[in-house]
Design an enzyme around this catalytic site. Structure first.
Site: not given
Ligand SMILES: NC(=O)c1ccc[n+]([C@@H]2O[C@H](COP(=O)([O-])OP(=O)(O)OC[C@H]3O[C@@H](n4cnc5c(N)ncnc54)[C@H](O)[C@@H]3O)[C@@H](O)[C@H]2O)c1
Ligand SMILES: O=C(O)C[C@H](O)C(=O)O
Ligand SMILES: [Mg+2]
Length: 441
Positions: A112, A167, A235, A270, A347
């Site tokens: 410091y 994270k 995501d 996303a 998730n």
């Molecule tokens: N396993 C992983 O590493 C991982 C990473 C990122 C996101 N995810 C999961 O993916 C999911 C979505 O995350 P996101 O950040 O993309 O969210 P988001 O809100 O950007 O997207 C979700 C999309 O799903 C659509 N949707 C909702 N109901 C639906 C249906 N019945 N049929 C078709 N489409 C439908 C919505 O309109 C929206 O566009 C979350 O549950 C998240 O946990 C998992």
């Molecule tokens: O955080 C996680 O387990 C994965 C992902 O980033 C999500 O949003 O589901």
């Molecule tokens: Mg996430």
């Protein structure tokens, strides 16, 4: 309302005779409780006490399991039900800690005032020295507005903090990076971009996390264009990297060519749009998608994919199906086609449980616990920071996906996230490509 899976720990005493714990395991299994870690707390001559972690889907199921174990008799007894997950979060999961100790006045003067003033001047004269004499180049902001926390939806940034702290823990353990959560009380793209721009000098990179669509697209695009440090929406691209690696791995094991496959994406938010873009960039025969939000479907079309009208149609048409909707149970077993590859990535609860998909005839099935962006983001940022990269580019992301694929052991879909070699391999692949591209500062 979807059922949330939760974990509880049962403290169970059984008389110390072989076979007694098997009775407990059967009672839990018959009520569809999923047994996790088992820790033996005490082995006595007369009885043994274990701490058994189980995953349940309702309080009612938990009560039934406890009653069933107590009903076995023969001295078998549940002494307590504890919540290990909440316990692990007490006080938060991260803390800012000093890397140096202050034991003497000499130490104080070195780390410091007055010593520190000279270091400030060194950086003032040559700002690059900040890379060597501060922690900036090893620190990544984990930025969220709380609008798409896992599949829980818009629950706000404070409720999303446990994910952001998680994270940060993973950054530290798998890549030696300091992750600092930044919770934003705005989702307005102008305000988010302006805020991140004003604070970016504290960081070597920006990880955007659980920011919902469509505003996530504009925010990421603008920050990538306006900042000269790596920015990545996890995501979108972290997920796309790991999904591409998993699909390539499943294809390799089933003798299918990904480039000859018809791929369907359910949910074009996303994660879903980025996965579709990544698969099209890799080169698949056809890329189909579905989303009830017509703007989301239009975005797929703008990027060269084809929108279909229903989940049923996707399931009928596609060899490989990926789902990221946040809607538990959206894919019904009767929709599954023989030999299909299904990655239901939402998730905390998947669109279809892998066991149910396999039972219904899928060749491969996995959920978001297995196929998780944990395999990507720590190594991607380690590689980008090592290379002093200005940006995270598609070639760097494809290199990360191939490094995950190459780190996968025969018979596995993806590497185990606790295998440190996968994060090191992703980091060196990303660093190599960044250097080749001369995408460095
Ligand atoms: N396993 C992983 O590493 C991982 C990473 C990122 C996101 N995810 C999961 O993916 C999911 C979505 O995350 P996101 O950040 O993309 O969210 P988001 O809100 O950007 O997207 C979700 C999309 O799903 C659509 N949707 C909702 N109901 C639906 C249906 N019945 N049929 C078709 N489409 C439908 C919505 O309109 C929206 O566009 C979350 O549950 C998240 O946990 C998992
Ligand atoms: O955080 C996680 O387990 C994965 C992902 O980033 C999500 O949003 O589901
Ligand atoms: Mg996430």
């Amino acid at each position: 309302m979807s059922q949330i899976q939760f974990i509880r720990n049962l403290i169970i005493e059984t008389p110390s005779k072989p076979g007694n714990f098997a009775k407990v395991a059967s009672a839990i299994g018959e009520l569809k409780g999923d047994i996790g870690d088992i820790q033996t707390i005490k082995v006595g001559t007369l009885s043994t006490i274990r701490d058994v972690s189980i995953q349940c889907t309702s309080e009612e199921q938990l009560d039934q399991i406890v009653a069933a174990i107590n009903a076995i008799g023969d001295g078998i007894q549940v002494h307590a039900v504890t919540d290990d997950v909440l316990h692990a979060h007490e006080g938060g999961k991260i803390a800012m800690k000093s890397r140096v100790e202050v034991r003497s006045l000499g130490d104080l003067r070195r780390i410091y005032t007055p010593g520190v003033a000279n270091v400030c001047k060194v950086i003032q004269n040559d700002p690059v020295q900040a890379d060597y004499f501060t922690g900036i180049s090893n620190t990544v902001a984990i930025v969220t507005d709380g609008t798409a926390i896992l599949g829980l939806g818009n629950i706000g940034p404070v409720a999303g903090m446990p994910v952001m702290e998680g994270k940060a823990v993973l950054f530290d353990q798998f890549a030696g990076i300091s992750g600092i959560p930044i919770l934003l009380d705005t989702s307005d793209p102008d305000e988010v971009v302006e805020t991140v721009k004003h604070i970016h000098q504290s960081f070597g990179g920006i990880l955007l996390e659980d920011i919902g669509s469509p505003h996530c697209f504009e925010i990421e695009e603008r920050l990538k264009a306006e900042l000269d440090i790596p920015v990545m929406h996890d995501d979108q691209h972290g997920t796309a990297v790991v999904t591409l690696a998993s699909a390539l791995s499943a294809c390799r094991q089933s003798g299918v060519e990904l480039s000859q496959s018809v791929v369907g994406q359910i949910g074009l938010g996303a994660a879903g749009l980025a996965i579709s873009r990544m698969f099209m960039a890799y080169g698949v025969k056809e890329m189909y998608g579905v989303d009830p939000n017509s703007e989301a479907a239009d975005r797929l079309k703008q990027h060269g994919g084809t929108a279909l009208d229903s989940v049923e149609e996707i399931m009928k048409t596609c060899d490989i199906v990926i789902a990221t909707t946040g809607v538990q149970g959206l894919i019904k077993p009767e929709m599954v086609r023989q030999g299909q590859i299904i990655l239901a990535l939402s998730n905390p609860n998947a669109e279809i449980e892998p066991e149910a998909a396999l039972e219904a005839g899928a060749a491969f099935a996995a959920d978001g616990r297995q196929v998780n962006n944990i395999l990507g983001f720590p190594g991607i940022f380690r590689g980008a920071l090592n290379a002093h990269a200005k940006d995270i580019t598609y070639p760097m992301l494809i290199a990360a996906a191939l490094a995950i694929l190459d780190s996968t052991k025969p018979g596995d879909l993806v590497p185990h996230p606790l295998d440190p070699t996968v994060h090191a391999n992703v980091a060196s692949a990303v660093e190599r490509v960044a250097n080749e591209e001369e995408n460095t500062i």
